[in-house]
Design a protein around this motif. Structure first.
Motif, PDB file in Angstrom:
ATOM      1  N   LYS A   1      -4.772   0.232  10.318  1.00  0.00           N
ATOM      2  CA  LYS A   1      -3.576  -0.217  11.020  1.00  0.00           C
ATOM      3  C   LYS A   1      -2.592  -0.973  10.148  1.00  0.00           C
ATOM      4  O   LYS A   1      -1.545  -1.395  10.624  1.00  0.00           O
ATOM      5  N   PHE A   2      -2.897  -1.197   8.856  1.00  0.00           N
ATOM      6  CA  PHE A   2      -1.985  -1.960   8.020  1.00  0.00           C
ATOM      7  C   PHE A   2      -0.768  -1.118   7.626  1.00  0.00           C
ATOM      8  O   PHE A   2      -0.823   0.120   7.586  1.00  0.00           O
ATOM      9  N   PRO A   3       0.368  -1.749   7.320  1.00  0.00           N
ATOM     10  CA  PRO A   3       1.577  -1.004   6.959  1.00  0.00           C
ATOM     11  C   PRO A   3       1.478  -0.372   5.578  1.00  0.00           C
ATOM     12  O   PRO A   3       0.757  -0.869   4.709  1.00  0.00           O
ATOM     13  N   VAL A   4       2.197   0.718   5.380  1.00  0.00           N
ATOM     14  CA  VAL A   4       2.253   1.384   4.087  1.00  0.00           C
ATOM     15  C   VAL A   4       3.706   1.643   3.718  1.00  0.00           C
ATOM     16  O   VAL A   4       4.587   1.673   4.580  1.00  0.00           O
ATOM     17  N   ARG A   5       3.939   1.824   2.421  1.00  0.00           N
ATOM     18  CA  ARG A   5       5.295   2.072   1.935  1.00  0.00           C
ATOM     19  C   ARG A   5       5.375   3.443   1.271  1.00  0.00           C
ATOM     20  O   ARG A   5       4.468   3.831   0.525  1.00  0.00           O
ATOM     21  N   GLU A   6       6.454   4.161   1.531  1.00  0.00           N
ATOM     22  CA  GLU A   6       6.650   5.476   0.907  1.00  0.00           C
ATOM     23  C   GLU A   6       6.849   5.327  -0.598  1.00  0.00           C
ATOM     24  O   GLU A   6       7.598   4.468  -1.061  1.00  0.00           O
ATOM     25  N   MET A   7       6.194   6.169  -1.343  1.00  0.00           N
ATOM     26  CA  MET A   7       6.283   6.142  -2.790  1.00  0.00           C
ATOM     27  C   MET A   7       7.605   6.725  -3.266  1.00  0.00           C
ATOM     28  O   MET A   7       8.114   7.707  -2.716  1.00  0.00           O
ATOM     29  N   SER A   8       8.146   6.128  -4.318  1.00  0.00           N
ATOM     30  CA  SER A   8       9.334   6.689  -4.946  1.00  0.00           C
ATOM     31  C   SER A   8       8.939   7.821  -5.880  1.00  0.00           C
ATOM     32  O   SER A   8       7.771   7.956  -6.265  1.00  0.00           O
ATOM     33  N   SER A   9       9.925   8.602  -6.282  1.00  0.00           N
ATOM     34  CA  SER A   9       9.644   9.689  -7.230  1.00  0.00           C
ATOM     35  C   SER A   9       9.136   9.143  -8.554  1.00  0.00           C
ATOM     36  O   SER A   9       8.245   9.730  -9.189  1.00  0.00           O
ATOM     37  N   ASP A  10       9.669   7.991  -8.987  1.00  0.00           N
ATOM     38  CA  ASP A  10       9.209   7.388 -10.236  1.00  0.00           C
ATOM     39  C   ASP A  10       7.743   6.959 -10.130  1.00  0.00           C
ATOM     40  O   ASP A  10       6.972   7.115 -11.089  1.00  0.00           O
ATOM     41  N   GLU A  11       7.367   6.415  -8.978  1.00  0.00           N
ATOM     42  CA  GLU A  11       5.970   6.015  -8.783  1.00  0.00           C
ATOM     43  C   GLU A  11       5.046   7.225  -8.784  1.00  0.00           C
ATOM     44  O   GLU A  11       3.939   7.176  -9.330  1.00  0.00           O
TER      45      GLU A  11
ATOM     46  N   VAL B   1       0.869  -1.176   0.000  1.00  0.00           N
ATOM     47  CA  VAL B   1       0.000   0.000   0.000  1.00  0.00           C
ATOM     48  C   VAL B   1       0.908   1.228   0.000  1.00  0.00           C
ATOM     49  O   VAL B   1       1.777   1.384   0.861  1.00  0.00           O
ATOM     50  N   LEU B   2       0.713   2.111  -0.973  1.00  0.00           N
ATOM     51  CA  LEU B   2       1.606   3.247  -1.180  1.00  0.00           C
ATOM     52  C   LEU B   2       1.096   4.495  -0.471  1.00  0.00           C
ATOM     53  O   LEU B   2      -0.110   4.717  -0.353  1.00  0.00           O
ATOM     54  N   SER B   3       2.047   5.316  -0.045  1.00  0.00           N
ATOM     55  CA  SER B   3       1.725   6.537   0.695  1.00  0.00           C
ATOM     56  C   SER B   3       2.811   7.567   0.436  1.00  0.00           C
ATOM     57  O   SER B   3       3.944   7.214   0.093  1.00  0.00           O
ATOM     58  N   PRO B   4       2.497   8.871   0.570  1.00  0.00           N
ATOM     59  CA  PRO B   4       3.556   9.870   0.460  1.00  0.00           C
ATOM     60  C   PRO B   4       4.685   9.617   1.456  1.00  0.00           C
ATOM     61  O   PRO B   4       5.857   9.790   1.138  1.00  0.00           O
ATOM     62  N   SER B   5       4.322   9.201   2.677  1.00  0.00           N
ATOM     63  CA  SER B   5       5.281   8.904   3.742  1.00  0.00           C
ATOM     64  C   SER B   5       4.818   7.629   4.448  1.00  0.00           C
ATOM     65  O   SER B   5       3.626   7.319   4.461  1.00  0.00           O
ATOM     66  N   PRO B   6       5.737   6.872   5.064  1.00  0.00           N
ATOM     67  CA  PRO B   6       5.383   5.567   5.649  1.00  0.00           C
ATOM     68  C   PRO B   6       4.673   5.681   6.989  1.00  0.00           C
ATOM     69  O   PRO B   6       5.131   5.165   8.006  1.00  0.00           O
ATOM     70  N   LEU B   7       3.543   6.366   6.995  1.00  0.00           N
ATOM     71  CA  LEU B   7       2.760   6.582   8.211  1.00  0.00           C
ATOM     72  C   LEU B   7       1.348   6.066   7.975  1.00  0.00           C
ATOM     73  O   LEU B   7       0.608   6.621   7.170  1.00  0.00           O
ATOM     74  N   PRO B   8       0.920   5.015   8.673  1.00  0.00           N
ATOM     75  CA  PRO B   8      -0.443   4.520   8.474  1.00  0.00           C
ATOM     76  C   PRO B   8      -1.468   5.477   9.056  1.00  0.00           C
ATOM     77  O   PRO B   8      -1.173   6.248   9.973  1.00  0.00           O
ATOM     78  N   LEU B   9      -2.672   5.433   8.502  1.00  0.00           N
ATOM     79  CA  LEU B   9      -3.768   6.206   9.072  1.00  0.00           C
ATOM     80  C   LEU B   9      -4.096   5.687  10.471  1.00  0.00           C
ATOM     81  O   LEU B   9      -3.968   4.494  10.750  1.00  0.00           O
ATOM     82  N   SER B  10      -4.550   6.580  11.340  1.00  0.00           N
ATOM     83  CA  SER B  10      -4.895   6.180  12.699  1.00  0.00           C
ATOM     84  C   SER B  10      -6.006   5.150  12.717  1.00  0.00           C
ATOM     85  O   SER B  10      -6.085   4.316  13.616  1.00  0.00           O
ATOM     86  N   PHE B  11      -6.901   5.204  11.683  1.00  0.00           N
ATOM     87  CA  PHE B  11      -8.006   4.262  11.644  1.00  0.00           C
ATOM     88  C   PHE B  11      -7.767   3.119  10.653  1.00  0.00           C
ATOM     89  O   PHE B  11      -8.658   2.341  10.365  1.00  0.00           O
TER      90      PHE B  11
END
Length: 391
Positions: free
Chosen positions: A136-146, A124-134
């Motif tokens: 709880k699953f992990p997210v990955r920071e997007m690369s510039s290419d993505e 799951v991609l995100s601007p920064s590796p911070l999950p939403l408070s609601f």
């Protein structure tokens, strides 16, 4: 001159709306695996082809990694991320346009709200590796290419909207999805071109607008409609991510792109205000828009009186959300002088008329409405809940 609900409205690029009523984008809970339309989808949109002069679809994710965002076990979110979706998009456009009104495809990327990817074992991609408070699953920071690839995907989805026969697109920059995630300092902790200062946090949504504009210019009729949906303040964070002053600064940046409309997503109602403000969100944003950019507002309208108040005192157009779930002919009845016949509450007897999808009926007959604001009269349809999609 005072706005009237049945006024014709000419938009910046030449499209003319038959009235000031808008079908608000709402997830139909009807998609098949992979984001494809179902017969339920087409039936739902056909029933709402006279809900207003401007008819906006639910959000469609533009990249394979942008969705689905949905309640697990319920029907999926619809997609526009591949040419395989084109036939379904054509069916939706045809259904909505069947009575002569304008149809808009809302385009979107879920970012870290694309929970369907997590359920499928994908990143799951995100601007920064911070999950939403609601969430709880992990997210990955997007690369510039993505990031660059997703910007192009918004353009490709726009081309599909054009090819499918839609009259315009609405870029979904609200409700905690990817464009808002880049704009909010609570979800964007990047310190590169795509994040940091308020100005840098605007780069991604502005790049999306630029790409969509480029595709429209190259491929669409002159009167093709472009709108942008914005949450004026970040919901559920008490203004920590951004406030309406930040949003107004952003709107000033997008005015030169000559959008046809700005659509404010107002959770607390069409006339709601920021804390410690004497003016409504609509009034505040109207002061910075140019004369040709129309303002759409939404929230808490279930009858003709509230719709009339909205366009007379707050904005150019009023979007009806849950009101059109109960009353699919909301706009038609007002234009024909039958506003007093509008249904204001759902009931077991009105369910066949309301033409809710199977997923929507299951959602709104639950005690918690799957987290959505309940429909007026929802208690009366609890007995219709089968639990077929419940976790």
């Amino acid at each position: 001159m005072t706005n009237k609900l049945n006024d014709q409205v000419r938009l910046r690029h030449g499209a003319t709306l038959t009235n000031r009523i808008v079908l608000s984008p709402m997830q139909s809970q009807s998609g098949l695996k992979g984001g494809f339309v179902s017969e339920d989808t087409i039936r739902y949109y056909s029933a709402r082809s006279e809900a207003g002069g401007l008819l906006i679809t639910e959000f469609h994710y533009v990249s394979e990694n942008g969705g689905p965002s949905y309640v697990p076990n319920y029907p999926e979110q619809l997609g526009a991320y591949s040419d395989k979706h084109l036939e379904g998009l054509k069916q939706v456009a045809k259904a909505l346009k069947s009575k002569g009104h304008k149809a808009i495809l809302q385009i979107h990327h879920g970012g870290r709200r694309a929970n369907g990817r997590y359920l499928d074992g994908k990143a799951v991609l995100s601007p920064s590796p911070l999950p939403l408070s609601f969430s709880k699953f992990p997210v990955r920071e997007m690369s510039s290419d993505e990031i660059e690839a997703i910007i192009l995907d918004f353009g490709r989805a726009t081309k599909r909207a054009i090819d499918a026969g839609f009259d315009g697109v609405e870029i979904h920059g609200a409700n905690h999805y990817l464009l808002q995630q880049f704009f909010s300092k609570s979800t964007n902790k990047r310190m590169d071109y795509w994040g940091g200062s308020l100005e840098k946090r605007m780069h991604f949504p502005l790049a999306v607008i630029q790409e969509v504009k480029k595709v429209i210019k190259a491929n669409a009729p002159e009167d093709f409609i472009l709108g942008y949906r914005l949450s004026p303040e970040e919901l559920h964070t008490h203004g920590e991510g951004y406030n309406y002053h930040d949003s107004i600064a952003f709107v000033k940046k997008i005015i030169p792109y000559e959008l046809d409309y700005l659509h404010l997503s107002l959770w607390a109602g069409y006339n709601s205000k920021p804390e410690k403000s004497n003016q409504s969100y609509a009034e505040l944003f109207k002061t910075v828009l140019d004369e040709q950019t129309k303002l759409i507002i939404v929230g808490g309208v279930f009858d003709e009186s509230a719709a009339k108040d909205a366009v007379e005192n707050y904005a150019d157009l009023i979007a009806i959300a849950r009101g059109t779930l109960i009353e699919p002919q909301f706009g038609k009845k007002i234009v024909e002088g039958r506003g007093r016949e509008i249904l204001h509450e759902i009931s077991p007897e009105s369910v066949p008329y309301s033409q809710l999808t199977d997923g929507l009926l299951e959602a709104f007959s639950r005690d918690d409405s799957i987290g959505l604001p309940p429909l007026p009269g929802a208690n009366s349809i609890r007995s219709l809940h089968t639990g077929k999609y419940d976790q």
